[in-house]
Design a protein around this motif. Structure first.
Motif, PDB file in Angstrom:
ATOM      1  N   LEU A 178      87.862   5.164  54.896  1.00 36.93           N
ATOM      2  CA  LEU A 178      87.463   6.463  55.407  1.00 36.93           C
ATOM      3  C   LEU A 178      87.773   6.576  56.894  1.00 36.93           C
ATOM      4  O   LEU A 178      87.534   5.632  57.650  1.00 36.93           O
ATOM      5  N   ASP A 179      88.307   7.710  57.298  1.00 38.26           N
ATOM      6  CA  ASP A 179      88.653   7.930  58.702  1.00 38.26           C
ATOM      7  C   ASP A 179      87.534   8.688  59.388  1.00 38.26           C
ATOM      8  O   ASP A 179      87.110   9.740  58.920  1.00 38.26           O
ATOM      9  N   ASP A 180      87.045   8.172  60.508  1.00 39.52           N
ATOM     10  CA  ASP A 180      85.918   8.794  61.209  1.00 39.52           C
ATOM     11  C   ASP A 180      86.347   9.575  62.443  1.00 39.52           C
ATOM     12  O   ASP A 180      85.527   9.846  63.333  1.00 39.52           O
ATOM     13  N   ALA A 181      87.611   9.983  62.522  1.00 38.70           N
ATOM     14  CA  ALA A 181      88.074  10.761  63.672  1.00 38.70           C
ATOM     15  C   ALA A 181      87.263  12.041  63.814  1.00 38.70           C
ATOM     16  O   ALA A 181      86.950  12.708  62.831  1.00 38.70           O
ATOM     17  N   GLY A 182      86.935  12.386  65.065  1.00 42.58           N
ATOM     18  CA  GLY A 182      86.164  13.597  65.321  1.00 42.58           C
ATOM     19  C   GLY A 182      87.009  14.806  65.635  1.00 42.58           C
ATOM     20  O   GLY A 182      86.568  15.946  65.498  1.00 42.58           O
ATOM     21  N   ASP A 183      88.253  14.559  66.068  1.00 42.86           N
ATOM     22  CA  ASP A 183      89.181  15.645  66.376  1.00 42.86           C
ATOM     23  C   ASP A 183      90.593  15.079  66.280  1.00 42.86           C
ATOM     24  O   ASP A 183      90.784  13.855  66.148  1.00 42.86           O
ATOM     25  N   PRO A 184      91.624  15.945  66.325  1.00 44.78           N
ATOM     26  CA  PRO A 184      92.992  15.470  66.119  1.00 44.78           C
ATOM     27  C   PRO A 184      93.442  14.368  67.063  1.00 44.78           C
ATOM     28  O   PRO A 184      94.272  13.533  66.681  1.00 44.78           O
ATOM     29  N   ALA A 241      91.141   8.116  53.494  1.00 44.50           N
ATOM     30  CA  ALA A 241      90.345   9.324  53.244  1.00 44.50           C
ATOM     31  C   ALA A 241      89.925   9.945  54.569  1.00 44.50           C
ATOM     32  O   ALA A 241      88.854   9.648  55.099  1.00 44.50           O
ATOM     33  N   PRO A 242      90.755  10.823  55.101  1.00 45.07           N
ATOM     34  CA  PRO A 242      90.384  11.564  56.310  1.00 45.07           C
ATOM     35  C   PRO A 242      89.646  12.848  55.950  1.00 45.07           C
ATOM     36  O   PRO A 242      89.667  13.282  54.791  1.00 45.07           O
ATOM     37  N   PRO A 243      89.005  13.509  56.930  1.00 43.90           N
ATOM     38  CA  PRO A 243      88.388  14.814  56.668  1.00 43.90           C
ATOM     39  C   PRO A 243      89.454  15.877  56.414  1.00 43.90           C
ATOM     40  O   PRO A 243      90.633  15.698  56.736  1.00 43.90           O
ATOM     41  N   GLN A 302     100.844  16.488  60.846  1.00 48.97           N
ATOM     42  CA  GLN A 302     101.667  15.295  61.085  1.00 48.97           C
ATOM     43  C   GLN A 302     101.003  14.066  60.488  1.00 48.97           C
ATOM     44  O   GLN A 302     101.680  13.180  59.945  1.00 48.97           O
ATOM     45  N   TYR A 303      99.679  14.003  60.574  1.00 46.40           N
ATOM     46  CA  TYR A 303      98.957  12.871  59.964  1.00 46.40           C
ATOM     47  C   TYR A 303      99.280  12.807  58.481  1.00 46.40           C
ATOM     48  O   TYR A 303      99.534  11.720  57.935  1.00 46.40           O
ATOM     49  N   ALA A 304      99.231  13.957  57.781  1.00 45.38           N
ATOM     50  CA  ALA A 304      99.507  13.985  56.345  1.00 45.38           C
ATOM     51  C   ALA A 304     100.921  13.485  56.059  1.00 45.38           C
ATOM     52  O   ALA A 304     101.140  12.683  55.137  1.00 45.38           O
ATOM     53  N   LEU A 305     101.878  13.934  56.856  1.00 48.56           N
ATOM     54  CA  LEU A 305     103.259  13.505  56.661  1.00 48.56           C
ATOM     55  C   LEU A 305     103.405  12.009  56.919  1.00 48.56           C
ATOM     56  O   LEU A 305     104.112  11.306  56.184  1.00 48.56           O
ATOM     57  N   ASP A 306     102.724  11.518  57.951  1.00 50.60           N
ATOM     58  CA  ASP A 306     102.812  10.089  58.279  1.00 50.60           C
ATOM     59  C   ASP A 306     102.164   9.223  57.203  1.00 50.60           C
ATOM     60  O   ASP A 306     102.677   8.143  56.868  1.00 50.60           O
ATOM     61  N   ALA A 307     101.038   9.683  56.664  1.00 53.09           N
ATOM     62  CA  ALA A 307     100.351   8.914  55.624  1.00 53.09           C
ATOM     63  C   ALA A 307     101.210   8.818  54.361  1.00 53.09           C
ATOM     64  O   ALA A 307     101.297   7.755  53.730  1.00 53.09           O
ATOM     65  N   LYS A 308     101.838   9.920  54.004  1.00 49.41           N
ATOM     66  CA  LYS A 308     102.714   9.889  52.827  1.00 49.41           C
ATOM     67  C   LYS A 308     103.940   9.016  53.089  1.00 49.41           C
ATOM     68  O   LYS A 308     104.386   8.287  52.194  1.00 49.41           O
ATOM     69  N   ALA A 309     104.481   9.077  54.307  1.00 52.83           N
ATOM     70  CA  ALA A 309     105.626   8.239  54.648  1.00 52.83           C
ATOM     71  C   ALA A 309     105.267   6.755  54.560  1.00 52.83           C
ATOM     72  O   ALA A 309     106.114   5.918  54.236  1.00 52.83           O
ATOM     73  N   ALA A 310     103.997   6.437  54.842  1.00 54.33           N
ATOM     74  CA  ALA A 310     103.522   5.058  54.749  1.00 54.33           C
ATOM     75  C   ALA A 310     103.177   4.663  53.318  1.00 54.33           C
ATOM     76  O   ALA A 310     102.714   3.540  53.074  1.00 54.33           O
ATOM     77  N   GLU A 311     103.377   5.590  52.377  1.00 56.76           N
ATOM     78  CA  GLU A 311     103.108   5.373  50.957  1.00 56.76           C
ATOM     79  C   GLU A 311     101.630   5.117  50.694  1.00 56.76           C
ATOM     80  O   GLU A 311     101.259   4.324  49.823  1.00 56.76           O
ATOM     81  N   LEU A 312     100.802   5.809  51.453  1.00 64.79           N
ATOM     82  CA  LEU A 312      99.358   5.762  51.241  1.00 64.79           C
ATOM     83  C   LEU A 312      98.929   6.939  50.374  1.00 64.79           C
ATOM     84  O   LEU A 312      99.375   8.069  50.577  1.00 64.79           O
ATOM     85  N   ASP A 313      98.070   6.671  49.397  1.00 64.26           N
ATOM     86  CA  ASP A 313      97.422   7.760  48.678  1.00 64.26           C
ATOM     87  C   ASP A 313      96.326   8.335  49.566  1.00 64.26           C
ATOM     88  O   ASP A 313      95.775   7.638  50.445  1.00 64.26           O
ATOM     89  N   ILE A 314      95.979   9.602  49.323  1.00 63.27           N
ATOM     90  CA  ILE A 314      95.024  10.296  50.195  1.00 63.27           C
ATOM     91  C   ILE A 314      93.941  10.965  49.360  1.00 63.27           C
ATOM     92  O   ILE A 314      94.229  11.672  48.389  1.00 63.27           O
ATOM     93  N   ILE A 315      92.696  10.748  49.766  1.00 59.99           N
ATOM     94  CA  ILE A 315      91.532  11.489  49.290  1.00 59.99           C
ATOM     95  C   ILE A 315      90.951  12.189  50.511  1.00 59.99           C
ATOM     96  O   ILE A 315      91.071  11.671  51.633  1.00 59.99           O
ATOM     97  N   THR A 316      90.335  13.334  50.346  1.00 60.73           N
ATOM     98  CA  THR A 316      89.805  14.038  51.524  1.00 60.73           C
ATOM     99  C   THR A 316      88.412  14.580  51.281  1.00 60.73           C
ATOM    100  O   THR A 316      87.978  14.751  50.146  1.00 60.73           O
ATOM    101  N   TRP A 317      87.696  14.867  52.396  1.00 61.19           N
ATOM    102  CA  TRP A 317      86.312  15.315  52.346  1.00 61.19           C
ATOM    103  C   TRP A 317      86.058  16.311  53.484  1.00 61.19           C
ATOM    104  O   TRP A 317      86.728  16.272  54.486  1.00 61.19           O
ATOM    105  N   THR A 318      85.088  17.229  53.375  1.00 58.72           N
ATOM    106  CA  THR A 318      84.320  17.595  52.204  1.00 58.72           C
ATOM    107  C   THR A 318      84.351  19.112  52.073  1.00 58.72           C
ATOM    108  O   THR A 318      83.961  19.813  53.027  1.00 58.72           O
ATOM    109  N   LEU A 319      84.790  19.589  50.914  1.00 58.42           N
ATOM    110  CA  LEU A 319      84.844  21.014  50.656  1.00 58.42           C
ATOM    111  C   LEU A 319      83.437  21.562  50.449  1.00 58.42           C
ATOM    112  O   LEU A 319      82.562  20.870  49.957  1.00 58.42           O
TER     113      LEU A 319
END
Length: 426
Positions: A303-309, A330-332, A348-365
């Motif tokens: 889980l990623d705990d970043a507070g802002d970009p 799993a970023p927000p 850019q984070y999304a593009l970088d994560a996919k380039a790293a071949e990481l699956d992504i889950i996200t939170w919270t709708l």
């Protein structure tokens, strides 16, 4: 559920999975949910959100599937159950999430004074998520018992009401006597009873009465989720007490004991590694599971705990995660999208994560109240300017699913994500 034989009861007890009181009684009524093709009860909200969408292909696609039969989906993850309206991490909240088609449900894991694992979002949130402050004997055991608000002679607030009550302040037996409530507090209160209020206007206390809000242990949640035939995503919460922690009997409970016990309970509960997504915000927890419990570690979620970009990891860091054996991040919500010409597009984070071949889950709708009030809040901080109706959250879900390629979305009201996942055949 079928009647249990004496042998089964002994095995359950040995594994710490024997239920007590109303938990056992309600689980005995769950045989109807054992069917893997359970139909989901979505209610009116997904239709309401669809109607709020601007005219276009997405709205037409979603409207065209509103009369179909909906089924549970692992793309839909129940965040603390269905806590937009049900007290979080309670039996009732978990059942609501399952009924809304969540294919995976979360138990945040912390521990009691006797080292038992229980489902709470934080070790020290009992004063806002349960009725502990109106239980004089247990309130007295809190790290900080309830303190009323104080006012000056003119009625101006001097100090807000406060309390700090932790699962580590009480034993499991004491924990079981509490009732769950909506996560809130009235800091203007001068009595413990009034302090239990404060629920946001867009939530409700309708399902938080004295006969509901059934608290659960981690082991009990595992047995429930197996009965419901759903996946599970326990999150190891960082301790709020110094580790090692001295238990009530004087023994020491180390951090390794804690993160290992979570896995041990999965094994004792008969949970297959492919059905469990163990989570943590702590990098070392993920590495511990990868190195010591590789079957569960392979599907662990960082889980990623970043507070802002500005706090998001860069491409090199994300590639380093993959090299270390991490497969899912799993970023927000906001971390995965940005605004471009009034449109929601991958970040850019999304593009970088996919380039790293990481699956992504996200939170919270559906954790931000009313979007159309002009400010979607923290969860939508990178795309707030693009939001004008409640239906815009479906625009966001569509971008996350089809352009970012997330494999799951946490929601406080899973019906919305279940609806989208079924309509788009995810």
């Amino acid at each position: 559920m079928c009647a249990r034989s004496p042998i089964v009861i002994l095995l359950l007890a040995a594994a710490g999975l024997l239920f007590t009181g109303s938990v056992a009684a309600q689980l005995d009524d769950l045989s109807q949910y054992r069917n893997t093709n359970i139909t989901a009860q979505l209610g009116p909200r997904p239709g309401f959100l669809t109607d709020q969408l601007a005219d276009g292909d997405l709205k037409e696609s979603l409207q065209s599937c509103r009369t179909r039969v909906f089924r549970k989906s692992k793309f839909s993850i129940g965040h603390r159950g269905a806590c937009m309206q049900f007290p979080e991490h309670t039996l009732e909240s978990y059942l609501a999430a399952a009924r809304q088609g969540a294919g995976i449900i979360e138990c945040d894991v912390t521990f009691t004074k006797d080292g038992e694992l229980v489902c709470r979002h934080s070790q020290c949130d009992l004063h806002t998520t349960t009725d502990i402050v109106i239980r004089p004997d247990l309130n007295a055991k809190c790290t900080q018992p309830f303190q009323p608000a104080t006012y000056d002679a003119n009625g101006n607030l001097l100090t807000p009401a406060s309390a700090r009550c932790c699962t580590s302040d009480i034993t499991l037996a004491e924990y079981r006597t509490l009732n769950g409530k909506m996560d809130a507090a009235d800091t203007t209160a001068t009595t413990p009873e009034a302090y239990l209020g404060g629920t946001a206007g867009w939530r409700t206390d309708l399902y938080a009465g004295p006969t509901s809000g059934t608290l659960m242990t981690h082991a009990e949640s595992l047995a429930l989720f197996r009965t419901l035939r759903v996946g599970l995503t326990p999150e190891l919460k960082s301790p709020s007490v110094e580790m090692p922690f001295e238990l009530h009997d004087g023994t020491l409970f180390t951090y390794d004991d804690y993160r290992q016990k979570l896995i041990d309970e999965l094994k004792a509960g008969g949970i297959r590694p492919r059905d469990a997504w163990v989570q943590s915000f702590v990098y070392d927890d993920i590495l511990y599971w990868i190195n010591n419990e590789p079957e569960f570690g392979a599907q662990s979620v960082y889980l990623d705990d970043a507070g802002d970009p500005s706090q998001l990891p860069d491409a090199a860091t994300l590639a380093g995660y993959k090299a270390a054996g991490i497969n899912i991040v799993a970023p927000p919500l906001w971390a995965l999208v940005t605004a471009d010409g009034g449109q929601i597009v991958p970040s850019q984070y999304a593009l970088d994560a996919k380039a790293a071949e990481l699956d992504i889950i996200t939170w919270t709708l559906e954790r931000s109240g009313i979007l159309a009030d002009g400010d979607g809040g923290w969860y939508y901080q990178t795309v707030n300017d693009t939001l004008s109706t409640e239906g815009d959250m479906l625009r966001l879900v569509d971008v996350l699913a089809r352009q970012v390629g997330v494999i799951g979305i946490f929601s406080d009201w899973p019906a919305t994500v279940t609806f989208y996942a079924n309509c788009m055949d995810l």
